[in-house]
Design an enzyme around this catalytic site. Structure first.
Site, PDB file in Angstrom:
ATOM      1  N   ASN A   9     -40.381  10.770  32.276  1.00 51.09           N
ATOM      2  CA  ASN A   9     -39.798  11.806  31.424  1.00 51.09           C
ATOM      3  C   ASN A   9     -38.340  11.979  31.802  1.00 51.09           C
ATOM      4  OD1 ASN A   9     -42.788  12.501  31.772  1.00 51.09           O
ATOM      5  ND2 ASN A   9     -42.183  13.907  30.155  1.00 51.09           N
TER       6      ASN A   9
ATOM      7  N   CYS B   4     -47.329   7.917  29.931  1.00 50.67           N
ATOM      8  CA  CYS B   4     -48.698   8.122  29.459  1.00 50.67           C
ATOM      9  C   CYS B   4     -49.491   6.852  29.722  1.00 50.67           C
ATOM     10  CB  CYS B   4     -48.675   8.448  27.964  1.00 50.67           C
ATOM     11  SG  CYS B   4     -50.328   8.546  27.270  1.00 50.67           S
TER      12      CYS B   4
ATOM     13  N   HIS C 167     -38.919  11.059  26.800  1.00 51.47           N
ATOM     14  CA  HIS C 167     -39.058  10.144  27.937  1.00 51.47           C
ATOM     15  C   HIS C 167     -37.760   9.330  27.974  1.00 51.47           C
ATOM     16  CE1 HIS C 167     -43.351  10.703  29.166  1.00 51.47           C
ATOM     17  NE2 HIS C 167     -43.300  11.417  28.055  1.00 51.47           N
TER      18      HIS C 167
ATOM     19  N   ARG D 138     -48.202  17.476  35.459  1.00 52.96           N
ATOM     20  CA  ARG D 138     -49.155  16.883  34.501  1.00 52.96           C
ATOM     21  C   ARG D 138     -48.629  15.528  34.006  1.00 52.96           C
ATOM     22  NH1 ARG D 138     -49.144  14.776  29.544  1.00 52.96           N
ATOM     23  NH2 ARG D 138     -47.673  16.377  28.902  1.00 52.96           N
ATOM     24  N   ASP D 139     -47.623  15.549  33.133  1.00 50.90           N
ATOM     25  CA  ASP D 139     -47.121  14.284  32.561  1.00 50.90           C
ATOM     26  C   ASP D 139     -46.566  13.391  33.668  1.00 50.90           C
ATOM     27  OD1 ASP D 139     -46.536  12.490  30.565  1.00 50.90           O
ATOM     28  OD2 ASP D 139     -45.103  13.753  29.504  1.00 50.90           O
TER      29      ASP D 139
END
Ligand code: HMG
Ligand code: MG
Length: 306
Positions: free
Chosen positions: A258, A249, A218, A24-25
């Site tokens: 991250n 993001c 991050h 996801r991220d």
């Protein structure tokens, strides 16, 4: 609860729950949107490596984040016993789609700074809580687990400094008012340093039980592992990270990857802390992803691994 409340007892530092956010991220900010097949293979490789909590996708608007289109199919295809597969949900529409796809855990998200929240979800902090009230009670009643992210707890790309008290206030509200089972304290743009982590997490642990607090760093400026150590020192035992160190993001300019899961796991294992993860298999998963993304991923262990 007042700030004079004594610090809680810290759990033993023998095991850390890693929350893998790569699918996801990690992928939401990639210039190349990966196909559902590739994302399914990536999640499966992560589960094979022993990751027991893998954020599988996001039920957000595909106009805002096209990389996460097809998350329903990803989630349906990667189901297996004994693992948790949270998915990101911003509103009731996303919640209903996630339920239909078989989600048993969702993650809601807001921020400690107004400007970031506005850019990210087109809502003020208060409006985001009003949206949560439209579906989180139903999710809880249906037996779903609900994770709550608070972005920009250590700094905002638009407002700069964020007051630790504001970050703690939003986190506490998400826990006490919305009823989230776990709060992930986010350093969205990787500006935080260990003293800030002690301050934010130390304050938060007086109002939210320490076993319900996760940290989400991050690694933009190379402080993520140091920040993890600070959080472990405060008693945190849940850490978010992303295989290979992908991530960022789309609404946080300059936000790099991250904390890489390999780097985190290498450090934890070296310290004698269990994670249940097979580092060799994790490297294989990240190298597979690297091939599909067509670029070298930033994780340090990944580069150093044989
Ligand atoms: P909006 O434009 O204000 O929403 O976006 P709206 O309600 O006016 O709807 C606009 C359109 O989107 C409509 O479609 C809706 O149906 C559709 P149209 O009529 O134009 O065809 N829509 C949806 N479609 C699919 N799924 C949905 C959905 N909701 C509405 N759930 C919205 C508001 C929240 C939808 C939008 O801003 C959005 O999707 N934002 C997501 C941004 C995002 O994913 N950011 C990255 C994740 S957060 C992060 O990375 C931080 C974190 O990692 C922690 C950290 O590091 O700090 C978690
Ligand atoms: Mg993030």
């Amino acid at each position: 609860m007042s700030e004079e409340t004594p610090a809680p007892r810290k759990p033993p530092l023998s095991r850390v729950q890693v929350v893998e956010v790569g699918p996801r991220d990690g992928l939401q900010n990639e210039p190349t949107a990966l196909s559902v097949d590739v994302r399914v293979a990536f999640v499966e490789a992560l589960l094979d490596a022993g990751l027991s909590v893998v954020e599988a996708g996001a039920f957000v608007s595909p106009k805002w984040v096209p990389q996460m289109a097809g998350s329903a199919e990803v989630l349906r295809r990667v189901q297996r016993e004994g693992v948790r597969l949270p998915v990101l949900v911003p509103n009731r529409k996303g919640y209903e789609a996630a339920r239909e796809a078989g989600a048993t855990e969702i993650a809601v998200f807001t921020a400690a700074s107004e400007s970031f929240n506005k850019k990210n979800i087109n809502a003020s902090i208060d409006e985001s809580f009003a949206r949560f009230a439209e579906f989180v009670p139903d999710a809880k009643a249906a037996g779903l687990r609900v994770r709550g992210y608070v972005s920009t707890c250590f700094g905002c790309p638009y407002e700069g400094t964020v007051d630790a008290r504001k970050a703690v206030e939003v986190c506490e509200r998400l826990f006490a008012q919305v009823g989230c089972d776990e709060i992930s304290v986010g350093d969205t743009i990787g500006v935080g340093v260990p003293t800030q982590v002690h301050e934010v997490v130390g304050r938060l642990s007086r109002v939210v039980p320490i076993d319900r607090i996760a940290v989400h760093f991050h690694d933009t400026r190379g402080t993520a592992l140091a920040n993890v150590l600070a959080a472990l020192g405060e008693g945190v035992r849940i850490v978010d990270s992303s295989a290979g160190g992908t991530g960022g993001c789309p609404y946080a300019p300059g936000a790099a990857g991250n904390l890489a899961t390999e780097d985190l796991v290498y450090m934890l294992h070296g310290m004698g802390i269990e994670t249940g993860i097979d580092l060799g298999k994790l490297v294989v998963a990240s190298r597979g992803l690297q091939t599909h993304l067509g670029r070298e991923l930033p994780g340090r262990y990944l580069k150093a691994a044989p």
